[in-house]
Design a protein around this motif. Structure first.
Motif, short mmCIF file in Angstrom:
data_model
loop_
_atom_site.label_atom_id
_atom_site.label_comp_id
_atom_site.label_asym_id
_atom_site.label_seq_id
_atom_site.Cartn_x
_atom_site.Cartn_y
_atom_site.Cartn_z
N SER A 7 -6.35 -18.97 5.75
CA SER A 7 -6.33 -18.73 4.32
C SER A 7 -4.94 -18.83 3.70
N LYS A 8 -3.93 -18.75 4.51
CA LYS A 8 -2.60 -18.83 3.92
C LYS A 8 -1.59 -19.12 5.00
N ASP A 9 -0.35 -19.35 4.60
CA ASP A 9 0.62 -19.78 5.59
C ASP A 9 1.36 -18.63 6.24
N ILE A 12 1.53 -11.24 5.70
CA ILE A 12 2.22 -10.37 4.76
C ILE A 12 2.02 -8.89 5.06
N CYS A 13 1.05 -8.56 5.95
CA CYS A 13 0.84 -7.17 6.34
C CYS A 13 0.66 -6.24 5.15
N LEU A 14 -0.10 -6.70 4.15
CA LEU A 14 -0.31 -5.89 2.95
C LEU A 14 -1.10 -4.63 3.22
N SER A 15 -1.92 -4.66 4.29
CA SER A 15 -2.79 -3.51 4.50
C SER A 15 -1.99 -2.24 4.77
N LEU A 16 -0.72 -2.39 5.11
CA LEU A 16 0.10 -1.21 5.33
C LEU A 16 0.58 -0.58 4.03
N PHE A 42 -8.53 -12.17 -3.08
CA PHE A 42 -9.86 -12.34 -2.48
C PHE A 42 -10.03 -11.42 -1.27
N GLU A 43 -8.99 -11.36 -0.43
CA GLU A 43 -9.07 -10.51 0.75
C GLU A 43 -9.16 -9.04 0.36
N LEU A 44 -8.47 -8.69 -0.73
CA LEU A 44 -8.53 -7.29 -1.18
C LEU A 44 -9.94 -6.91 -1.63
N SER A 108 -3.72 -9.94 13.59
CA SER A 108 -4.16 -10.69 12.41
C SER A 108 -5.66 -10.50 12.20
N ASN A 109 -6.11 -10.80 11.01
CA ASN A 109 -7.55 -10.68 10.74
C ASN A 109 -8.35 -11.62 11.64
N ARG A 110 -7.86 -12.82 11.82
CA ARG A 110 -8.58 -13.76 12.70
C ARG A 110 -8.65 -13.21 14.11
N GLY A 111 -7.51 -12.69 14.60
CA GLY A 111 -7.51 -12.11 15.94
C GLY A 111 -8.53 -10.99 16.04
N ARG A 112 -8.58 -10.14 15.02
CA ARG A 112 -9.53 -9.01 15.06
C ARG A 112 -10.97 -9.50 15.15
N GLN A 113 -11.25 -10.56 14.39
CA GLN A 113 -12.63 -11.09 14.42
C GLN A 113 -12.95 -11.68 15.79
N LEU A 139 -1.78 0.37 12.98
CA LEU A 139 -0.95 1.08 12.01
C LEU A 139 -1.62 1.08 10.63
N ASP A 140 -2.43 0.05 10.38
CA ASP A 140 -3.11 0.00 9.08
C ASP A 140 -4.53 0.55 9.18
N TYR A 141 -4.79 1.36 10.22
CA TYR A 141 -6.15 1.87 10.42
C TYR A 141 -6.71 2.50 9.16
N ASP A 142 -7.92 2.10 8.83
CA ASP A 142 -8.62 2.65 7.68
C ASP A 142 -10.09 2.73 8.07
N PRO A 143 -10.73 3.90 8.00
CA PRO A 143 -12.10 4.04 8.50
C PRO A 143 -13.08 3.06 7.87
N GLY A 148 -16.39 -0.74 8.97
CA GLY A 148 -17.15 -1.73 8.22
C GLY A 148 -17.09 -3.09 8.89
N ASN A 149 -15.87 -3.51 9.28
CA ASN A 149 -15.72 -4.82 9.94
C ASN A 149 -16.37 -4.83 11.31
N TRP A 150 -16.27 -3.73 12.04
CA TRP A 150 -16.90 -3.71 13.37
C TRP A 150 -18.43 -3.77 13.27
N TYR A 241 -15.04 -18.51 0.30
CA TYR A 241 -15.63 -18.21 1.60
C TYR A 241 -14.54 -18.14 2.65
N ARG A 242 -14.43 -17.02 3.32
CA ARG A 242 -13.26 -16.88 4.16
C ARG A 242 -13.55 -16.83 5.65
N ARG A 243 -14.75 -16.55 6.09
CA ARG A 243 -14.94 -16.32 7.52
C ARG A 243 -15.48 -17.53 8.25
C1 LIG Z 1 -12.73 -5.75 13.58
C2 LIG Z 1 -11.81 -5.57 12.39
C3 LIG Z 1 -11.21 -4.34 12.15
C4 LIG Z 1 -10.37 -4.16 11.04
N1 LIG Z 1 -9.79 -2.93 10.81
C5 LIG Z 1 -9.01 -2.74 9.72
C6 LIG Z 1 -8.41 -1.47 9.46
O1 LIG Z 1 -8.57 -0.50 10.20
N2 LIG Z 1 -7.62 -1.36 8.34
C7 LIG Z 1 -7.41 -2.40 7.48
O2 LIG Z 1 -6.68 -2.24 6.50
N3 LIG Z 1 -8.00 -3.60 7.70
C8 LIG Z 1 -8.79 -3.79 8.78
N4 LIG Z 1 -9.34 -5.02 9.00
C9 LIG Z 1 -9.20 -6.07 7.98
C10 LIG Z 1 -8.03 -7.06 8.16
O3 LIG Z 1 -8.02 -7.57 9.46
C11 LIG Z 1 -6.67 -6.42 7.84
O4 LIG Z 1 -6.70 -5.78 6.60
C12 LIG Z 1 -5.63 -7.54 7.77
O5 LIG Z 1 -5.53 -8.18 9.01
C13 LIG Z 1 -4.29 -6.98 7.40
O6 LIG Z 1 -3.32 -7.99 7.43
P1 LIG Z 1 -2.69 -8.62 6.11
O7 LIG Z 1 -2.23 -7.49 5.23
O8 LIG Z 1 -1.73 -9.67 6.54
O9 LIG Z 1 -4.01 -9.23 5.48
P2 LIG Z 1 -4.26 -10.41 4.46
O10 LIG Z 1 -5.12 -11.38 5.18
O11 LIG Z 1 -3.01 -10.88 3.81
O12 LIG Z 1 -5.17 -9.71 3.34
C14 LIG Z 1 -4.61 -8.92 2.25
C15 LIG Z 1 -5.29 -7.58 2.22
O13 LIG Z 1 -6.70 -7.72 1.99
C16 LIG Z 1 -7.43 -6.71 2.70
N5 LIG Z 1 -8.30 -7.35 3.71
C17 LIG Z 1 -8.17 -8.58 4.27
N6 LIG Z 1 -9.18 -8.85 5.11
C18 LIG Z 1 -9.97 -7.75 5.10
C19 LIG Z 1 -11.19 -7.41 5.76
N7 LIG Z 1 -11.78 -8.23 6.64
N8 LIG Z 1 -11.71 -6.20 5.51
C20 LIG Z 1 -11.12 -5.33 4.65
N9 LIG Z 1 -9.99 -5.60 3.98
C21 LIG Z 1 -9.42 -6.79 4.20
C22 LIG Z 1 -6.39 -5.83 3.38
O14 LIG Z 1 -6.08 -4.72 2.54
C23 LIG Z 1 -5.20 -6.78 3.51
O15 LIG Z 1 -3.98 -6.11 3.61
C24 LIG Z 1 -10.17 -5.22 10.13
C25 LIG Z 1 -10.78 -6.47 10.39
C26 LIG Z 1 -11.58 -6.63 11.50
C27 LIG Z 1 -12.23 -7.99 11.74
#
Ligand SMILES: Cc1cc2nc3c(=O)[nH]c(=O)nc-3n(C[C@H](O)[C@H](O)[C@H](O)COP(=O)(O)OP(=O)(O)OC[C@H]3O[C@@H](n4cnc5c(N)ncnc54)[C@H](O)[C@@H]3O)c2cc1C
Length: 243
Positions: A7-9, A12-16, A42-44, A108-113, A139-143, A148-150, A241-243
């Protein structure tokens, strides 16, 4: 160490740090608006989606059958689980991602998936064991986002697509074709030719389980997650569509 993201180059670790899309909107207004800012917003929306889902379904997101209360059979094989947790499955892409998680608290999100798909689809392990390990490390754990993703990945969320399978050979070839990501986390692979790093054969640990569709990179088309994305992006050029 970053690998190719669809989705991007850049990572950015925004989830923190980010609480809402407001900062992105402000950035777009004050600086620029482009594909990258579109995708961040979109990811937000996914994050918000999982928050609303948690409000709607409550504690069921922590239950084995998930919001759909599905009765599926899962294994709790401790040895298999530990090989996944510790990055010793014999699949470099899984092992590298798991090492990154335990070392840095991030993946990364892709790695998590991909590691989620591997644990639940290839190993058949109780998805909650994976979710709990993520909860321990991230570190970005959020219930809401984590569970939800699991549940979504395990096919027990409220998503109608049940077999959310990620083919490791296909994912490796698409996102880490030169094996630089796996060689960074698994330095023992560095000496191998680039194209072999994700397919090291006898030069690496023996795989602990076979893959559902085989570990042959000729079978890479058997990746429903990618095939579906391709179909959609060819038939429908609209973003979203992202996944
Ligand atoms: C199995 C699994 C578990 C995950 N657990 C967590 C978690 O505990 N905490 C968490 O913040 N995110 C979780 N995610 C979502 C996502 O992987 C991370 O938010 C993302 O990797 C954070 O990196 P980024 O900031 O570079 O994301 P970017 O890809 O740059 O996305 C920007 C922001 O959008 C939101 N976002 C992106 N993808 C998702 C997604 N699939 N679900 C919900 N929000 C999303 C996040 O707030 C993220 O910081 C999980 C995804 C999967 C597949």
């Amino acid at each position: 160490m970053q690998w190719k993201n669809n989705s991007k180059d850049a990572k950015i670790c925004l989830s923190l740090s980010l609480d809402s899309g407001g900062k992105v909107k402000r950035y777009e207004k004050e600086r620029l608006s482009n594909d990258s800012t579109y995708w961040v917003l979109f990811e937000l929306i996914w994050r918000d989606y999982f928050r609303f889902l948690s409000i709607k379904y409550g504690n069921s997101i922590f239950h084995l059958g998930g919001p759909r209360k599905l009765k599926l059979s899962w294994s709790q094989d401790q040895l298999l689980f530990e090989s996944w947790r510790d990055g010793r499955t014999g699949y470099p892409l899984i092992d590298a991602n798991m090492k990154e998680l335990s070392t840095t608290g991030f993946m990364s999100n892709r790695g998590r998936q991909i590691v989620c798909s591997f644990l639940v689809r290839d190993m058949g392990i109780d998805w909650r064991m994976g979710a709990e390990w993520f909860e321990t490390c991230l570190l970005d754990y959020d219930p809401c986002s984590n569970y939800g993703n699991w549940t979504y990945g395990a096919g027990v969320g409220n998503d109608p697509r049940e077999d959310r399978y990620f083919s490791i050979p296909k994912q490796a070839q698409t996102y880490d074709s030169e094996g630089s990501y796996v060689a960074y986390w698994l330095p023992e692979l560095e000496a191998l030719p680039k194209e072999k790093r994700n397919f090291p054969g006898h030069s690496y640990i023996k795989p602990v389980v076979p893959l559902k569709y085989g570990n042959n990179n000729k079978n890479i088309h058997k990746d429903p997650a990618l095939a579906e994305r391709r179909t959609r992006s060819q038939g429908n050029k609209i973003k979203g569509y992202r996944r």
